[in-house]
Design a protein around this motif. Structure first.
Motif, PDB file in Angstrom:
ATOM      1  N   TYR A 150       9.621  11.571  -3.047  1.00 58.34           N
ATOM      2  CA  TYR A 150       8.509  10.820  -2.450  1.00 58.34           C
ATOM      3  C   TYR A 150       7.426  10.565  -3.475  1.00 58.34           C
ATOM      4  N   ILE A 154       5.990   6.906  -4.384  1.00 55.07           N
ATOM      5  CA  ILE A 154       4.619   6.501  -4.059  1.00 55.07           C
ATOM      6  C   ILE A 154       3.774   6.360  -5.315  1.00 55.07           C
ATOM      7  N   ARG A 157       4.675   3.550  -8.122  1.00 54.71           N
ATOM      8  CA  ARG A 157       4.615   2.156  -7.707  1.00 54.71           C
ATOM      9  C   ARG A 157       3.463   1.476  -8.452  1.00 54.71           C
ATOM     10  N   THR A 161      -0.474  -2.896  -3.023  1.00 55.63           N
ATOM     11  CA  THR A 161      -0.095  -4.215  -2.526  1.00 55.63           C
ATOM     12  C   THR A 161      -0.336  -4.252  -1.031  1.00 55.63           C
ATOM     13  N   ASP A 162      -0.658  -5.426  -0.541  1.00 51.01           N
ATOM     14  CA  ASP A 162      -0.902  -5.546   0.901  1.00 51.01           C
ATOM     15  C   ASP A 162       0.409  -5.832   1.616  1.00 51.01           C
ATOM     16  N   GLY A 163       0.517  -5.314   2.816  1.00 49.14           N
ATOM     17  CA  GLY A 163       1.734  -5.517   3.588  1.00 49.14           C
ATOM     18  C   GLY A 163       2.867  -4.704   2.998  1.00 49.14           C
ATOM     19  N   ASP A 164       4.027  -4.916   3.547  1.00 47.02           N
ATOM     20  CA  ASP A 164       5.163  -4.123   3.077  1.00 47.02           C
ATOM     21  C   ASP A 164       5.967  -4.924   2.058  1.00 47.02           C
TER      22      ASP A 164
ATOM     23  N   ASN C  97      -1.364  -0.200   5.920  1.00 49.19           N
ATOM     24  CA  ASN C  97      -0.137  -0.605   5.253  1.00 49.19           C
ATOM     25  C   ASN C  97       1.071   0.037   5.927  1.00 49.19           C
ATOM     26  N   ARG C  99       4.121   0.516   4.804  1.00 42.45           N
ATOM     27  CA  ARG C  99       4.844   1.442   3.955  1.00 42.45           C
ATOM     28  C   ARG C  99       4.109   2.782   3.874  1.00 42.45           C
ATOM     29  N   ASP C 100       2.766   2.733   3.813  1.00 42.51           N
ATOM     30  CA  ASP C 100       1.990   3.980   3.800  1.00 42.51           C
ATOM     31  C   ASP C 100       2.262   4.793   5.049  1.00 42.51           C
ATOM     32  N   ASN C 103       5.700   6.403   4.761  1.00 45.18           N
ATOM     33  CA  ASN C 103       5.702   7.525   3.819  1.00 45.18           C
ATOM     34  C   ASN C 103       4.906   8.700   4.356  1.00 45.18           C
TER      35      ASN C 103
END
Lengths: 164, 104, 466
Positions: A150, A154, A157, A161-164, C97, C99-100, C103
């Motif tokens: 993880y 994380i 990266r 960035t906004d959104g996925d 977010n 993804r946040d 995770n």
């Protein structure tokens, strides 16, 4: 005992170099050398399996991580570097003195340890120890590695960035 | 006693490595160098565990413990490297003083 | 049961990663919540004897003689379920977010496994491993949305954590040297027979003090709490630092309870934490930092209760441990609501929110008063028991410190309430509304628990004291 003492002294000296050298890359190499020496000491003490781990993981993998961190962060300009170096020398000059003083104190006092050693272990095979007796440790290792995965996902990266 | 002498030898090495590590962590302002200091500390304690196992005749236990320590050490280093790289991307420097200045 | 507590979160952790990338956030949230509900349900069920025998027989191998004590693992598992559910809900509402959010669930499960491990270990080195797993997941959680301040908070935590590692492992190796093993029984034998092992135990305790943020080593804690995303702060303050530092201390004190100098250290460190934490909280300007210092102070109460060295003291410590999870999780959920609606957590910019956000205001008032120890809320009873335990064991000075410091606690919470929830509404906040239901559900649920436990406890106290 003679060889062991030499190795231990070398260990202290090389790690001192790793801590004191002004270049970050050299510090990383010094740390790898410290690991390699530690490997030799472990082998001398009769712990070959731990020695292999130390050599491959600490001297190998961690050095790779360190060198990539050094290369991903940029170098300082030469002028700035020389200035920093001066202030570094001022701050780090006390470390060897401190070490010598600590050594002198420890050699003179020599605490009277009366070690009462326990009975030797019935299990002398590290594989049995790790896989049969301490299986929960292996589970803990797996969880630590998952946390590491993880961490890579994380932390390494790019920018937010906004959104996925 | 040979054992006591050996223990004292390991103990002195342990203390000297600890002094190096703590000195490095407290004196420097460079994040990467703090990490080097932390690594020296972990090396010191690894040596001490193996020495304890050797002296007491519980080397199998000490080895299995050292293997676990090494695995955890790697993860700590990777996470710390991630934090350092993120810090560098934010502040364009490895110097902690820059972060403090930003904070005001 | 013991294995289930480790393997069910692990299985769910694998499962949520198997979903396709676009659709995984929602199932991850619900599955994570299901794990926490399972945890809470398992504890409740074991009270009625379904799994109790299996769970306790595991723990009994170490200390199976006192009824209140081998329920201590349940307390930690239950508290982590409550704090985790609150953190998940807060994360759903505050982390923008996708993804946040995904995770967050994964890392929460990893650290949950660490905490469940801490609740069940019988070996001092395995205890260290699970503490470290929890800490590793936490470093990454603090960095989750990569705020600038989070780098400093996480790195400070990491440095202190490695220092704690060194202390604890040095202790472990001394235990190997003297006792020849690392299980709690071996360690206990070693500590009784050899003064060197006693020193080692002190080193280990110092490591735990660092992990729990007790006073000489508390520097990292406010930074870590305040720089993390609020959902992470709930999890950190609600359970993580307490499980990895304070719970392990309680566990060790149960095993080594009768040692006199150990108790003196506990009393001194606890009293220092109570006083310094409370005084520092008075001077804070941000909500999260105030709550962080308040945490240090409340941890001090738990440690000082352990210092009394009596069974009552240990029970009081566990009870306060649980109560602290209830009111700190509520307060951080309230901070999340305030921050979500107003966009700030600096107390100077807030004001009059009780009119605009009545439910948040009410729950935060309940939680604050419970922290300060006002009857009939649950915090009152645990503090009362701590003070009684200190008084009975003859530590009058420390009992007085505990009483006086709770006045300071009341003072800083009144300050917080006055600044944030009462008084005039600043012009910038005229349009503020109550937060959404996701943030209110955990706060309301936890403050109901505070009130109900506070009301029911007097009827149970006879049973407990006997």
């Amino acid at each position: 005992m003679m060889l062991l003492s030499v190795l231990l002294i070398l260990l202290v000296l090389i790690s001192l170099w790793a801590v004191m050298t002004p270049l970050l890359l050299r510090a990383a190499i010094g740390l790898a050398a410290t690991s390699a020496l530690l490997t030799m000491i472990m082998y001398q003490l009769g712990a070959p399996l731990a020695a292999v781990f130390e050599l491959s993981v600490c001297a190998g993998l961690i050095s790779v991580v360190f060198v990539s961190v050094v290369s991903l962060t940029h170098r300082l300009p030469l002028k700035e570097f020389m200035k920093r170096r001066q202030s570094r020398i001022k701050r780090f000059i006390f470390l060897p003195l401190l070490l010598v003083a600590a050594l002198a104190i420890m050699l003179t006092i020599k605490l009277p340890f009366q070690l009462q050693l326990p009975a030797a272990d019935k299990i002398s095979d590290v594989r049995v120890m790790l896989w049969n007796i301490r299986r929960i440790d292996l589970f803990g290792q797996i969880m630590a590695l998952l946390a590491g995965v993880y961490g890579v996902l994380i932390l390494f990266r790019g920018r937010k960035t906004d959104g996925d | 006693m040979v054992i006591d002498q050996l223990f004292w030898l390991f103990f002195m090495t342990f203390i000297l490595l600890l002094i190096e590590g703590f000195y490095c962590v407290t004196v420097t302002y460079n994040l990467f160098r703090i990490l080097i200091g932390l690594e020296v500390l972990i090396k010191a304690v690894t040596l001490f565990v193996i020495a304890a196992g050797y002296l007491s005749g519980h080397l199998a236990l000490a080895q299995s413990i050292v293997i676990t320590i090494i695995v955890i050490e790697v993860v700590v280093v990777v996470v710390a490297a991630g934090i350092i790289l993120g810090f560098f991307r934010e502040f364009d420097s490895l110097n902690v003083k820059n972060a403090r200045r930003m904070k005001g | 049961m013991t294995y289930l507590l480790l393997f069910i979160p692990f299985a769910i952790l694998i499962l949520i990663n198997l979903f396709p990338r676009e659709k995984r956030t929602e199932p991850a949230f619900w599955l994570g919540l299901a794990v926490l509900v399972f945890q809470a349900g398992a504890v409740v069920a074991s009270q009625f004897g379904y799994w109790g025998t299996i769970l306790t027989s595991q723990l009994e191998s170490v200390f199976g003689f006192n009824l209140q004590l081998y329920k201590m693992g349940h307390v930690l598992v239950m508290a982590s379920a409550l704090a985790g559910a609150t953190a998940l809900l807060v994360a759903r509402a505050t982390l923008k977010n996708k993804r946040d959010r995904f995770n967050f669930v994964g890392l929460l499960l990893v650290s949950l496994i660490g905490i469940n491990g801490i609740a069940m270990v019988t070996d001092i080195f395995t205890l260290y491993i699970f503490i470290e797993v929890t800490a590793l997941a936490t470093f990454i959680l603090i960095m989750l949305n990569r705020e600038q301040a989070a780098f400093e908070g996480a790195f400070k935590y990491l440095i202190m954590s490695v220092v704690a590692t060194v202390l604890m492992l040095a202790a472990v190796s001394l235990f190997i040297l003297i006792g020849g093993g690392t299980s709690f029984l071996d360690v206990k034998m070693a500590v009784i027979s050899d003064p060197l092992a006693y020193t080692a135990l002190l080193l280990f305790l110092c490591g735990l003090f660092i992990k729990g943020g007790m006073v000489p080593f508390h520097g990292w804690l406010p930074d870590a709490y305040s720089s993390a995303p609020t959902a992470v702060s709930v999890w950190l303050a609600g359970i993580v630092t307490k499980a990895s530092g304070i719970y392990a201390l309680i566990r060790l004190m149960v095993i080594f309870g009768g040692l006199e100098p150990l108790q003196n250290i506990m009393l001194t460190v606890g009293a220092a934490s109570i006083v310094i934490g409370a005084l520092a909280a008075l001077g804070q300007k941000e909500l999260k930092r105030l709550l962080a210092y308040s945490s240090i102070s409340q941890m001090g109460y738990i440690v000082i209760a352990l210092g009394s060295g009596t069974v009552l003291g240990i029970f009081a410590a566990l009870f306060h441990f649980f109560n602290h999870t209830l009111f700190k999780a509520t307060l951080f959920a309230n901070v999340a609501a305030v921050e979500e609606q107003t966009g700030t957590q600096e107390m100077e910019k807030l004001g009059g929110l009780a009119q605009k956000m009545p439910i948040t205001g009410l729950t935060s008032a309940i939680a604050s008063l419970s922290t300060a120890g006002l009857p009939p809320l649950s915090g009152f009873w645990s503090k009362l028991l701590i003070i009684i335990a200190l008084w009975i064991s003859g530590h009058y000075f420390f009992a007085a410190v505990a009483v006086l410091a709770s006045v300071v606690t009341l003072a800083y919470f009144l300050l917080l309430q006055r600044q944030a929830f009462f008084g005039l509404v600043p012009a910038a906040l005229k349009e503020v509304r109550e937060a959404g239901p996701i943030l209110l559900i955990p706060a309301v649920f936890l403050s109901l628990l505070i009130v109900v436990i506070g009301l029911v406890f007097p009827f149970m106290i006879q049973m407990v004291l006997r």
